[in-house]
Design a protein around this motif. Structure first.
Motif, short mmCIF file in Angstrom:
data_model
loop_
_atom_site.label_atom_id
_atom_site.label_comp_id
_atom_site.label_asym_id
_atom_site.label_seq_id
_atom_site.Cartn_x
_atom_site.Cartn_y
_atom_site.Cartn_z
N HIS A 1 0.82 -1.22 0.00
CA HIS A 1 0.00 0.00 0.00
C HIS A 1 0.86 1.27 0.00
CE1 HIS A 1 -4.27 -1.18 0.42
NE2 HIS A 1 -3.78 -2.29 0.94
N VAL A 2 2.10 1.19 0.46
CA VAL A 2 2.97 2.37 0.44
C VAL A 2 4.03 2.26 -0.66
CG1 VAL A 2 2.61 2.94 2.85
CG2 VAL A 2 4.46 1.39 2.24
N GLY A 3 3.82 1.30 -1.58
CA GLY A 3 4.77 1.11 -2.66
C GLY A 3 4.40 1.90 -3.90
N PHE A 4 5.38 2.12 -4.75
CA PHE A 4 5.18 2.77 -6.04
C PHE A 4 6.18 2.18 -7.03
CE2 PHE A 4 6.24 6.03 -9.20
CZ PHE A 4 4.98 6.30 -9.70
N VAL A 5 5.72 1.88 -8.23
CA VAL A 5 6.59 1.28 -9.25
C VAL A 5 6.81 2.27 -10.39
CG1 VAL A 5 6.91 -0.62 -10.86
CG2 VAL A 5 5.72 -1.02 -8.68
N PHE B 1 16.78 5.62 -2.48
CA PHE B 1 16.55 4.22 -2.12
C PHE B 1 16.59 4.04 -0.62
CE2 PHE B 1 17.95 0.03 -0.88
CZ PHE B 1 17.06 -0.78 -1.57
N SER B 2 15.68 3.21 -0.15
CA SER B 2 15.72 2.68 1.21
C SER B 2 15.17 1.27 1.14
CB SER B 2 14.88 3.54 2.17
OG SER B 2 13.50 3.41 1.85
N SER B 3 15.42 0.48 2.16
CA SER B 3 14.89 -0.88 2.17
C SER B 3 13.37 -0.88 2.10
CB SER B 3 15.37 -1.64 3.39
OG SER B 3 15.09 -0.92 4.58
N LEU B 4 12.73 0.12 2.70
CA LEU B 4 11.28 0.23 2.63
C LEU B 4 10.81 0.48 1.20
CD1 LEU B 4 8.48 0.45 3.94
CD2 LEU B 4 8.96 2.88 4.35
N VAL B 5 11.51 1.37 0.48
CA VAL B 5 11.18 1.64 -0.92
C VAL B 5 11.36 0.36 -1.75
CG1 VAL B 5 11.94 2.86 -3.00
CG2 VAL B 5 11.66 4.11 -0.85
N GLY B 6 12.49 -0.33 -1.54
CA GLY B 6 12.75 -1.55 -2.30
C GLY B 6 11.72 -2.63 -2.04
N TYR B 7 11.37 -2.83 -0.77
CA TYR B 7 10.43 -3.89 -0.40
C TYR B 7 9.02 -3.59 -0.87
CZ TYR B 7 7.84 -7.23 2.49
OH TYR B 7 7.02 -8.23 2.91
N SER B 8 8.51 -2.42 -0.52
CA SER B 8 7.12 -2.09 -0.86
C SER B 8 6.91 -2.02 -2.37
CB SER B 8 6.71 -0.77 -0.20
OG SER B 8 7.54 0.30 -0.64
N SER B 9 7.89 -1.50 -3.09
CA SER B 9 7.77 -1.41 -4.55
C SER B 9 7.77 -2.80 -5.19
CB SER B 9 8.91 -0.57 -5.12
OG SER B 9 8.87 0.75 -4.62
N LYS C 1 6.76 -5.58 -3.83
CA LYS C 1 5.50 -6.27 -3.54
C LYS C 1 4.36 -5.72 -4.39
CE LYS C 1 6.76 -9.30 -0.51
NZ LYS C 1 6.68 -10.75 -0.84
N LEU C 2 4.37 -4.42 -4.67
CA LEU C 2 3.36 -3.85 -5.56
C LEU C 2 3.57 -4.36 -6.98
CD1 LEU C 2 1.03 -1.93 -6.22
CD2 LEU C 2 2.72 -0.08 -6.41
N ALA C 3 4.82 -4.44 -7.42
CA ALA C 3 5.11 -4.97 -8.76
C ALA C 3 4.61 -6.40 -8.89
CB ALA C 3 6.61 -4.89 -9.03
N GLU C 4 4.73 -7.18 -7.83
CA GLU C 4 4.26 -8.57 -7.86
C GLU C 4 2.75 -8.64 -8.09
OE1 GLU C 4 5.35 -12.46 -5.37
OE2 GLU C 4 4.27 -10.98 -4.17
N ILE C 5 2.01 -7.77 -7.42
CA ILE C 5 0.55 -7.75 -7.61
C ILE C 5 0.21 -7.34 -9.04
CG2 ILE C 5 -1.62 -6.69 -6.90
CD1 ILE C 5 -0.50 -6.40 -4.11
N MET C 6 0.86 -6.30 -9.53
CA MET C 6 0.59 -5.81 -10.89
C MET C 6 0.88 -6.89 -11.93
SD MET C 6 1.99 -1.89 -10.73
CE MET C 6 0.86 -0.55 -10.28
N PHE C 7 2.03 -7.55 -11.79
CA PHE C 7 2.39 -8.61 -12.72
C PHE C 7 1.40 -9.76 -12.64
CE2 PHE C 7 4.61 -12.46 -13.99
CZ PHE C 7 5.25 -12.08 -15.15
N SER C 8 1.03 -10.15 -11.42
CA SER C 8 0.08 -11.26 -11.22
C SER C 8 -1.27 -10.94 -11.84
CB SER C 8 -0.09 -11.54 -9.72
OG SER C 8 1.14 -11.90 -9.13
N SER C 9 -1.67 -9.67 -11.79
CA SER C 9 -2.96 -9.27 -12.36
C SER C 9 -2.98 -9.46 -13.88
CB SER C 9 -3.26 -7.81 -12.01
OG SER C 9 -3.37 -7.65 -10.61
N ILE C 10 -1.87 -9.12 -14.54
CA ILE C 10 -1.81 -9.30 -15.99
C ILE C 10 -1.66 -10.77 -16.34
CG2 ILE C 10 -0.65 -8.61 -18.12
CD1 ILE C 10 -2.16 -6.37 -16.59
#
Length: 378
Positions: free
Chosen positions: A206-210, A224-232, A234-243
């Protein structure tokens, strides 16, 4: 199962001028609200669930579980195995996995069902290793009923690191490697139809951006921070899974889901700052154990109503794949996850990064052989 009622965001204009470069502050605040709300109330929301969660008959299932030597993955693999499933522990540390199996066998001596567990090595920080794993499994010509992409990293406080493939480590382990594994294992998932791909995701998406032009976060547009890397990731995974879910026709019999385990006390806590670790110990009531965190993935992997729910979302042309919350109920991913244009961009960029052709899914569904160039280069 009932769908959540929420409108999807409209496609953004396909122009550089209007391309988002970060989350809006309202979206960002909303994301952190979801995180805090889940931490405070997840145990109440999941109070209807048993622990451990009873599973339906799984004797005929073959399940691959990545990252199954610790935390949530360990619990997923153990409970599936002790319920009668054939479990493949896809792990980097095979010795640790074999020791776990021996322990489970001792613990299960009173059960009438013998354990059917095996270990296969895979290193998600190497796309060649992922490709070799998929080739080895597909060569068996055996059915695969459930692929659980559980393995993940959250290197809190660590400097930015890259895999030998040149990708930021959170991006590779949490998104690129599972994406490659999911697509390369499609022939086995088709043989096991009806089958499922279950991606263990996170409320932190929810706090990620790709930014598809800067998925390694190296351009300087975002610090970059670990939070940016992790959240982004996980968002990319949802977007890819949706397609991927859209690309798989209903007749393939493959359901694609993402699940949130909740806020869980796992090995991630070892890397947390001392102050945050102290907070973890002060509020044990709010934090799930690994066994509790495994419930949503086990539900998504075994509940008989899941395929029907996924088919319903696909028939309604819902913009995102099925998302199961920590309380084992359907939930809605973030507003950004509903961005269809960005999701297609993530799909195309991901295929490029993992070395697969743009028509890989269609070719595999037609029975053709498709290889990642990471394997061909060896």
């Amino acid at each position: 199962m009932a769908t959540t009622t929420s409108s999807s965001s409209e496609e953004a204009p396909n122009t550089k001028k209007n391309k988002k470069e970060r989350l809006g502050w309202i979206e960002w605040l909303r994301g952190w609200f979801y995180l805090v709300y889940e931490m405070l109330f997840q145990r109440i929301m999941a109070s209807h669930l048993h622990n451990p969660m009873p599973l339906p008959p799984v004797n005929d299932l073959t399940c691959i579980v990545t990252g199954s030597t610790s935390g949530i993955g360990l619990e997923i693999a153990r409970q599936l195995a002790q319920s009668g499933a054939h479990v493949v522990m896809a792990v980097r540390n095979t010795k640790a996995a074999q020791e776990l199996i021996q322990k489970w066998q001792v613990d299960s001596e009173g059960l009438s069902i013998p354990l059917n567990v095996e270990v296969m090595q895979v290193d998600l920080l190497s796309l060649d290793s992922v490709t070799r794993f998929a080739e080895a499994w597909n060569a068996r010509s055996a059915p695969l009923h459930v692929l659980i992409n559980n393995a993940g990293i959250f290197s809190i406080g660590e400097p930015q690191k890259f895999s030998k493939d040149g990708y930021e480590q959170h991006l590779q382990v949490n998104h690129l490697a599972p994406a490659l594994l999911s697509i390369l294992l499609l022939p086995s998932l088709i043989r096991g139809s009806p089958s499922r791909i279950v991606n263990v995701n996170s409320i932190m998406h929810h706090v990620g951006f790709v930014d598809t032009e800067d998925m390694n976060v190296t351009s300087g547009k975002r610090k970059f921070s670990s939070l940016v890397g992790y959240s982004s990731s996980k968002l990319a995974e949802i977007m890819f899974s949706s397609i991927l879910n859209k690309r798989l026709p209903a007749e393939s019999g493959i359901s694609v889901l993402c699940v949130s385990p909740g806020i869980v006390q796992t090995n991630v806590a070892r890397d947390l700052p001392k102050l945050v670790q102290a907070a973890y110990h002060l509020i044990p009531y709010f934090i799930f154990s690994a066994q509790e965190g495994a419930r949503s993935a086990l539900f998504a992997a075994t509940d008989p109503q899941v395929p029907e729910y996924c088919d319903m979302l696909k028939a309604d042309e819902w913009p995102v794949c099925a998302f199961i919350s920590q309380d084992c109920r359907p939930a809605n991913p973030s507003e950004e996850a509903h961005n269809v244009q960005t999701s297609y961009e993530v799909w195309e960029k991901t295929l490029e990064m993992i070395g697969l052709p743009s028509d890989a899914v269609e070719r595999l569904l037609d029975g053709e052989e498709v290889k990642s160039h990471y394997r061909q280069e060896q």
